[in-house]
Design a protein around this motif. Structure first.
Motif, PDB file in Angstrom:
ATOM      1  N   TYR A 348       0.729  -1.288   0.198  1.00 58.09           N
ATOM      2  CA  TYR A 348      -0.160   0.133  -0.135  1.00 58.09           C
ATOM      3  C   TYR A 348       0.712   1.008   0.509  1.00 58.09           C
ATOM      4  CZ  TYR A 348      -4.755   1.618   0.704  1.00 58.09           C
ATOM      5  OH  TYR A 348      -5.930   2.175   0.382  1.00 58.09           O
ATOM      6  N   SER A 349       1.949   0.485  -0.989  1.00 55.70           N
ATOM      7  CA  SER A 349       2.457   2.571  -1.054  1.00 55.70           C
ATOM      8  C   SER A 349       2.935   2.802  -2.598  1.00 55.70           C
ATOM      9  CB  SER A 349       4.284   1.946  -0.037  1.00 55.70           C
ATOM     10  OG  SER A 349       4.893   2.890  -0.794  1.00 55.70           O
ATOM     11  N   GLY A 350       3.457   3.847  -2.439  1.00 56.20           N
ATOM     12  CA  GLY A 350       3.955   4.232  -4.367  1.00 56.20           C
ATOM     13  C   GLY A 350       3.015   4.007  -5.661  1.00 56.20           C
ATOM     14  N   ASP A 351       3.198   3.645  -6.783  1.00 55.88           N
ATOM     15  CA  ASP A 351       2.413   3.393  -7.607  1.00 55.88           C
ATOM     16  C   ASP A 351       2.207   1.634  -7.137  1.00 55.88           C
ATOM     17  OD1 ASP A 351       3.356   4.966  -9.352  1.00 55.88           O
ATOM     18  OD2 ASP A 351       4.339   3.495 -10.839  1.00 55.88           O
ATOM     19  N   ALA A 352       2.402   0.674  -6.893  1.00 58.33           N
ATOM     20  CA  ALA A 352       1.896  -0.192  -5.884  1.00 58.33           C
ATOM     21  C   ALA A 352       0.346  -0.169  -5.299  1.00 58.33           C
ATOM     22  CB  ALA A 352       2.864  -0.987  -5.344  1.00 58.33           C
ATOM     23  N   GLY A 353       0.500   0.731  -4.242  1.00 57.23           N
ATOM     24  CA  GLY A 353      -1.069   1.283  -3.832  1.00 57.23           C
ATOM     25  C   GLY A 353      -2.040   1.497  -4.630  1.00 57.23           C
ATOM     26  N   GLY A 354      -1.069   2.099  -5.894  1.00 59.36           N
ATOM     27  CA  GLY A 354      -2.014   2.833  -6.672  1.00 59.36           C
ATOM     28  C   GLY A 354      -3.119   1.365  -7.290  1.00 59.36           C
ATOM     29  N   LEU A 355      -2.091   0.877  -7.534  1.00 59.40           N
ATOM     30  CA  LEU A 355      -3.080  -0.321  -8.277  1.00 59.40           C
ATOM     31  C   LEU A 355      -3.613  -0.980  -7.555  1.00 59.40           C
ATOM     32  CD1 LEU A 355       0.581  -1.088 -10.157  1.00 59.40           C
ATOM     33  CD2 LEU A 355      -1.403  -0.702 -11.471  1.00 59.40           C
ATOM     34  N   ASN A 356      -3.538  -1.281  -6.264  1.00 55.84           N
ATOM     35  CA  ASN A 356      -3.876  -2.218  -5.316  1.00 55.84           C
ATOM     36  C   ASN A 356      -5.753  -1.843  -4.669  1.00 55.84           C
ATOM     37  OD1 ASN A 356      -5.108  -2.979  -2.715  1.00 55.84           O
ATOM     38  ND2 ASN A 356      -2.593  -3.551  -2.102  1.00 55.84           N
ATOM     39  N   GLU A 357      -5.369  -0.403  -5.051  1.00 57.66           N
ATOM     40  CA  GLU A 357      -6.855   0.514  -5.149  1.00 57.66           C
ATOM     41  C   GLU A 357      -7.855   0.983  -6.191  1.00 57.66           C
ATOM     42  OE1 GLU A 357      -9.072   1.512  -2.546  1.00 57.66           O
ATOM     43  OE2 GLU A 357      -7.624   0.854  -1.059  1.00 57.66           O
ATOM     44  N   ALA A 358      -6.761   0.501  -7.323  1.00 57.82           N
ATOM     45  CA  ALA A 358      -7.628   0.426  -8.305  1.00 57.82           C
ATOM     46  C   ALA A 358      -7.631  -1.131  -8.591  1.00 57.82           C
ATOM     47  CB  ALA A 358      -5.911   0.684  -9.854  1.00 57.82           C
ATOM     48  N   ASN A 359      -7.379  -1.717  -8.199  1.00 62.69           N
ATOM     49  CA  ASN A 359      -7.716  -3.538  -8.619  1.00 62.69           C
ATOM     50  C   ASN A 359      -9.077  -3.557  -8.004  1.00 62.69           C
ATOM     51  OD1 ASN A 359      -7.078  -6.310  -8.634  1.00 62.69           O
ATOM     52  ND2 ASN A 359      -7.924  -6.544  -7.134  1.00 62.69           N
ATOM     53  N   SER A 360      -9.456  -2.748  -6.547  1.00 65.21           N
ATOM     54  CA  SER A 360     -10.660  -3.355  -6.061  1.00 65.21           C
ATOM     55  C   SER A 360     -11.603  -2.678  -6.100  1.00 65.21           C
ATOM     56  CB  SER A 360     -10.351  -2.523  -4.601  1.00 65.21           C
ATOM     57  OG  SER A 360      -9.863  -3.285  -3.488  1.00 65.21           O
ATOM     58  N   ASP A 361     -11.200  -1.441  -6.389  1.00 62.40           N
ATOM     59  CA  ASP A 361     -12.876  -0.466  -7.620  1.00 62.40           C
ATOM     60  C   ASP A 361     -13.482  -1.666  -9.233  1.00 62.40           C
ATOM     61  OD1 ASP A 361     -12.366   1.689  -5.608  1.00 62.40           O
ATOM     62  OD2 ASP A 361     -11.722   2.721  -6.674  1.00 62.40           O
TER      63      ASP A 361
END
Length: 521
Positions: A348-361
């Protein structure tokens, strides 16, 4: 979701991958072969150092015999944060590796700071109000340019808005500088009859027991829904009670009856389970056939929902602007944090954090489309059903088709994205997925006009949401690693599209065009 497009997408996925092997992954023959490749031809590709060791997390084997083995890495017995890798091979021949680690260099593993000193440094950042005794362990932090010896300090507590937090701080074991941090509790900012708040009557699967029924779904791994009794999550896990009922009719369509929100969450979990199983062949969050617990009525007037690593928790809303957060796309969002945890482990940090949230959306939206509920038609708005008043259906937490519409998310990638809150940096991934699925221009979903501009002024033609979801899921499962960046996600999804549809196919080209359209090149 009975369309031929879905059938084609499912057929494509099933033609590509056999079920993953979990549990004793290290003993699987594919894992043994992968470790042999790391000892030989793949050593340079994975930046192996002499004292590195690898442990298989799980194995997936395609129908054509291609093997994908996800490995965690240690160095001299210390976990390497960001050192995870996926080995791709066929017939014993190394094909490629998915990883983020950039070097074979390793740090001296003698710390100059003590664990207690590292806890003090993390405590300054965390502030007061943590629970229990913080823990600290030595790790190799390898998410930067060069691996660094660090302490991983975990501090648990509760934020001002009642959300629990389990903060992980990575403290340089030489200088005391905080290298990185993230929270492992991820929030959304947001056959009985369930009389739900947002959906009216829905069918839910319950368990018949002596004297009545319990909100336990044995057809989906024994997942259960509990009343948190307005406790915090940590108290709820001790004091929460499984909903029970005498006549198998649950709730009264309002939050006055506590079972209304329970039935709604139970329904959302079932739809999410069924979506993953029918669309992607996944058997539960951890792909082990086991359900998890859902707690409703967490805290008081709490406007949020979260996944804490093993269960879902839903607040009641404030009763003024927001209803209980037990709606379909929120349930799909939270469970998908669990799927990301169980597959790539996106931090949940950096680009990976954004990808994590995008994956859930992304998968929250796909669950909404899958459920095909007339009271909540599928769309690319996140959390639009949590508002007490939303007559036009246009209020939402996030807008996947035009992320900047919420005034906080970003629609286009830049170097500043990595420093943003993951809820807002997710806009890049959400925008990519919408363009890939539906294309640019104007369309209407759920009675709401979706107009999606591109960052480079191009026109993008979508491939359909089922094909887009198949590509994204395969990338998450087999090509993303814990520290994947947006540029690496482009490569990962292109690899997934190549596997399913072939290099140079319309789908493959659409993936490339959609990433370019959000400035990921």
């Amino acid at each position: 979701m009975q369309s031929r497009l879905l059938g084609a997408a499912i057929a494509s996925v099933l033609a590509v991958s056999a079920p993953a092997l979990a549990g004793n992954a290290n003993n699987a023959s594919a894992a043994i072969r992968a470790k042999g490749l790391i000892d030989g031809p793949a050593a340079a590709a994975v930046h192996r150092a002499d004292a590195d060791a690898f442990s298989a997390r799980y194995v997936s084997v395609d129908r054509d015999g291609t093997e994908h083995v996800r490995m965690d890495r240690t160095y001299r017995g210390l976990p390497v944060i960001g050192g995870d890798v996926v080995i791709h091979s066929r017939n014993g021949q190394f094909k490629s590796a998915s990883l983020t680690m950039k070097t074979q260099g390793r740090p001296n593993i003698t710390p100059q700071l003590s664990a207690d000193e590292a806890i003090v440094e993390a405590g300054v950042a965390f502030g007061t109000g943590f629970n229990g005794v913080p823990s600290a362990k030595l790790v190799v932090y390898a998410r930067g340019a060069q691996p660094v010896l660090a302490y991983e300090v975990v501090m648990s507590g509760t934020r001002k808005d009642q959300t629990p937090t389990d903060m992980h701080y990575f403290v340089d074991a030489k200088t005391g500088r905080i290298l990185d941090k993230w929270d492992t509790i991820h929030t959304a900012n947001a056959t009985g009859t369930g009389k739900t708040i947002s959906y009216g009557d829905v069918a839910i699967t319950t368990n018949s027991v002596s004297g009545g029924f319990q909100m336990v779904d044995n057809s989906r791994g024994g997942g259960s829904t509990l009343d948190a009794l307005n406790n915090s999550d940590r108290m709820a896990t001790r004091k929460g009670v499984v909903f029970s009922d005498a006549d198998n009719a649950w709730g009264d369509y309002t939050n006055t009856d506590r079972a209304s929100a329970g039935a709604e969450a139970h329904y959302g979990v079932a739809m999410t389970w069924d979506y993953y199983k029918n669309a992607h062949g996944r058997n539960g969050i951890f792909n082990d056939g086991k359900g998890v617990k859902s707690y409703v009525h967490i805290n008081r007037n709490y406007v949020n929902a979260f996944w804490n690593g093993s269960a879902m928790f839903y607040g009641d809303g404030d009763g003024v602007t927001y209803k209980p957060l037990t709606v379909l796309d929120v349930a799909g969002h939270e469970m998908s944090h669990g799927v990301a945890q169980a597959t790539s482990g996106l931090v949940y940090s950096g680009d990976a954090g954004g990808l994590n949230e995008a994956n859930s959306d992304i998968f929250g939206a796909m669950v909404e489309f899958y459920a095909n509920n007339a009271n909540d038609p599928g769309d690319y708005l996140i959390g639009e059903e949590i508002y007490i008043s939303n007559p036009a259906g246009t209020k939402a937490l996030r807008y996947m088709y035009d992320p900047a519409k919420d005034t906080r998310s970003v629609s286009c990638y830049s170097s500043s994205v990595a420093s943003m809150d993951p809820h807002y940096s997710s806009g890049v991934g959400n925008h990519f997925f919408y363009l890939l699925a539906e294309g640019s221009g104007s369309k209407t979903f759920g009675g709401v006009t979706h107009t999606s501009p591109t960052c480079n002024g191009t026109t993008v033609t979508g491939i359909g949401r089922d094909a887009a979801a198949a590509i994204w899921y395969r990338a998450l499962d087999l090509y993303f690693t814990s520290s994947t960046t947006y540029p690496q996600a482009r490569v990962a999804t292109l690899n997934a599209a190549k596997d399913i549809y072939g290099i140079g196919s319309a789908e493959y080209n659409a993936v490339a065009a959609s990433w370019s359209a959000v400035s990921v090149n």
